[in-house]
Design a protein around this motif. Structure first.
Motif, PDB file in Angstrom:
ATOM      1  N   ARG A   1       0.815  -1.212   0.000  1.00  0.00           N
ATOM      2  CA  ARG A   1       0.000   0.000   0.000  1.00  0.00           C
ATOM      3  C   ARG A   1       0.851   1.266   0.000  1.00  0.00           C
ATOM      4  O   ARG A   1       0.415   2.323   0.438  1.00  0.00           O
ATOM      5  N   SER A   2       2.094   1.149  -0.484  1.00  0.00           N
ATOM      6  CA  SER A   2       2.983   2.306  -0.436  1.00  0.00           C
ATOM      7  C   SER A   2       2.480   3.449  -1.306  1.00  0.00           C
ATOM      8  O   SER A   2       2.622   4.632  -0.952  1.00  0.00           O
ATOM      9  N   ASP A   3       1.844   3.134  -2.452  1.00  0.00           N
ATOM     10  CA  ASP A   3       1.369   4.190  -3.337  1.00  0.00           C
ATOM     11  C   ASP A   3       0.333   5.073  -2.651  1.00  0.00           C
ATOM     12  O   ASP A   3       0.347   6.301  -2.789  1.00  0.00           O
ATOM     13  N   SER A   4      -0.556   4.450  -1.900  1.00  0.00           N
ATOM     14  CA  SER A   4      -1.611   5.225  -1.242  1.00  0.00           C
ATOM     15  C   SER A   4      -1.080   6.037  -0.063  1.00  0.00           C
ATOM     16  O   SER A   4      -1.710   7.005   0.362  1.00  0.00           O
ATOM     17  N   LEU A   5       0.082   5.667   0.457  1.00  0.00           N
ATOM     18  CA  LEU A   5       0.645   6.359   1.620  1.00  0.00           C
ATOM     19  C   LEU A   5       1.698   7.399   1.236  1.00  0.00           C
ATOM     20  O   LEU A   5       2.082   8.220   2.058  1.00  0.00           O
ATOM     21  N   ASN A   6       2.190   7.326  -0.012  1.00  0.00           N
ATOM     22  CA  ASN A   6       3.194   8.298  -0.429  1.00  0.00           C
ATOM     23  C   ASN A   6       2.603   9.698  -0.488  1.00  0.00           C
ATOM     24  O   ASN A   6       1.417   9.888  -0.791  1.00  0.00           O
ATOM     25  N   SER A   7       3.457  10.671  -0.171  1.00  0.00           N
ATOM     26  CA  SER A   7       2.999  12.049  -0.100  1.00  0.00           C
ATOM     27  C   SER A   7       4.198  12.983  -0.233  1.00  0.00           C
ATOM     28  O   SER A   7       5.303  12.658   0.238  1.00  0.00           O
ATOM     29  N   PRO A   8       4.032  14.151  -0.846  1.00  0.00           N
ATOM     30  CA  PRO A   8       5.130  15.127  -0.917  1.00  0.00           C
ATOM     31  C   PRO A   8       5.526  15.659   0.458  1.00  0.00           C
ATOM     32  O   PRO A   8       6.576  16.285   0.596  1.00  0.00           O
ATOM     33  N   ARG A   9       4.680  15.383   1.459  1.00  0.00           N
ATOM     34  CA  ARG A   9       5.018  15.823   2.816  1.00  0.00           C
ATOM     35  C   ARG A   9       6.046  14.902   3.471  1.00  0.00           C
ATOM     36  O   ARG A   9       6.609  15.260   4.509  1.00  0.00           O
ATOM     37  N   ASN A  10       6.272  13.740   2.897  1.00  0.00           N
ATOM     38  CA  ASN A  10       7.308  12.839   3.403  1.00  0.00           C
ATOM     39  C   ASN A  10       8.645  13.270   2.807  1.00  0.00           C
ATOM     40  O   ASN A  10       8.905  13.065   1.622  1.00  0.00           O
ATOM     41  N   ARG A  11       9.474  13.874   3.627  1.00  0.00           N
ATOM     42  CA  ARG A  11      10.723  14.433   3.094  1.00  0.00           C
ATOM     43  C   ARG A  11      11.802  14.444   4.167  1.00  0.00           C
ATOM     44  O   ARG A  11      11.539  14.347   5.367  1.00  0.00           O
ATOM     45  N   ILE A  12      13.056  14.589   3.688  1.00  0.00           N
ATOM     46  CA  ILE A  12      14.202  14.736   4.575  1.00  0.00           C
ATOM     47  C   ILE A  12      15.070  15.851   4.016  1.00  0.00           C
ATOM     48  O   ILE A  12      15.251  15.954   2.799  1.00  0.00           O
ATOM     49  N   ALA A  13      15.562  16.714   4.881  1.00  0.00           N
ATOM     50  CA  ALA A  13      16.364  17.862   4.462  1.00  0.00           C
ATOM     51  C   ALA A  13      17.759  17.772   5.064  1.00  0.00           C
ATOM     52  O   ALA A  13      17.909  17.516   6.259  1.00  0.00           O
TER      53      ALA A  13
END
Length: 241
Positions: free
Chosen positions: A200-212
């Motif tokens: 179910r990774s596609d449904s959970l992916n989001s541009p808010r998941n990030r690392i800086a």
């Protein structure tokens, strides 16, 4: 080859300006420093050395040229070297977790050499928990006070993992940093996307998941090899078998 053509004209222009400042527009000699306190300060800042009144112009030129050349080279993210890196911030989308769940946000950086040998470069769990409550807190963690050094070659692979340490076997949330541009230092400064691993990774992916990251080049690979020999047993990289 095209890169070198761009760099050297720039270097020549920089030196032309510096030469004009050093010589006052005519003549040559270290005497120019004596009556120019601001120029003395700039020279000291650039080279790390105090200028002397009798310093030959040729020596001044060599020092400044070396520093400027090095600064230009450091801007190339495809050149190997040793980098100092900080994980400035990790952010996760709240939809990854049920509201009210306590999340322990952790991260790990792994280097894989061309032979396939893996080594943990840095791991956050060494420094304890990073607890947030889904639905109540921002799902954000920062490790900016925990910098690390990593030696990198274009042939190496760098894997960045983020996960919830409190997640159980059937409710685990794990993310990996998206693959960067081939041949470019993967932990370069700025934001990088995180992708959810598993079902179910596609449904959970989001541009808010990030690392800086915030990173800087410290030295070349050749210098790093000498430092590694001097360090000897102090190298604490953990091999993953």
């Amino acid at each position: 080859m095209a890169t070198k053509k761009k760099r050297w004209p720039l270097l020549k222009k920089i030196w032309a300006v510096l030469a004009m400042l050093l010589t006052g527009g005519a003549g040559a000699g270290g005497w120019a420093f004596k009556d120019r306190p601001i120029l003395r300060a700039v020279y000291t800042k650039i080279t790390g050395q105090e200028p002397q009144a009798d310093t030959p112009v040729a020596e001044i030129k060599d020092r400044l040229t070396g520093v400027v050349t090095g600064a230009i080279a450091r801007d190339d993210p495809k050149q190997p070297g040793v980098f100092r890196v900080k994980i400035d911030e990790i952010q996760l989308d709240p939809k990854l977790f049920k509201p009210g769940r306590t999340v322990d946000m952790q991260a790990r950086v792994v280097r894989i050499d061309p032979a396939g040998k893996q080594a943990i470069v840095w791991e956050s769990k060494t420094f304890g928990e990073n607890l947030v409550v889904a639905g109540k807190d921002d799902l954000v963690a920062s490790f900016s006070v925990r910098p690390f050094e990593v030696e990198w070659n274009p042939e190496d692979e760098i894997v960045v993992q983020v996960w919830d340490r409190k997640g159980g076997l059937f409710d685990r949330r794990e993310l990996k940093m998206a693959l960067p541009e081939p041949g470019k230092f993967p932990l370069s400064s700025g934001d990088h996307a995180l992708e959810v691993v598993g079902q179910r990774s596609d449904s959970l992916n989001s541009p808010r998941n990030r690392i800086a990251f915030k990173s800087e080049r410290l030295r070349s690979v050749a210098d790093a090899s000498a430092a590694r020999v001097a360090r000897g047993s102090a190298d604490r990289s953990i091999l993953i078998k």
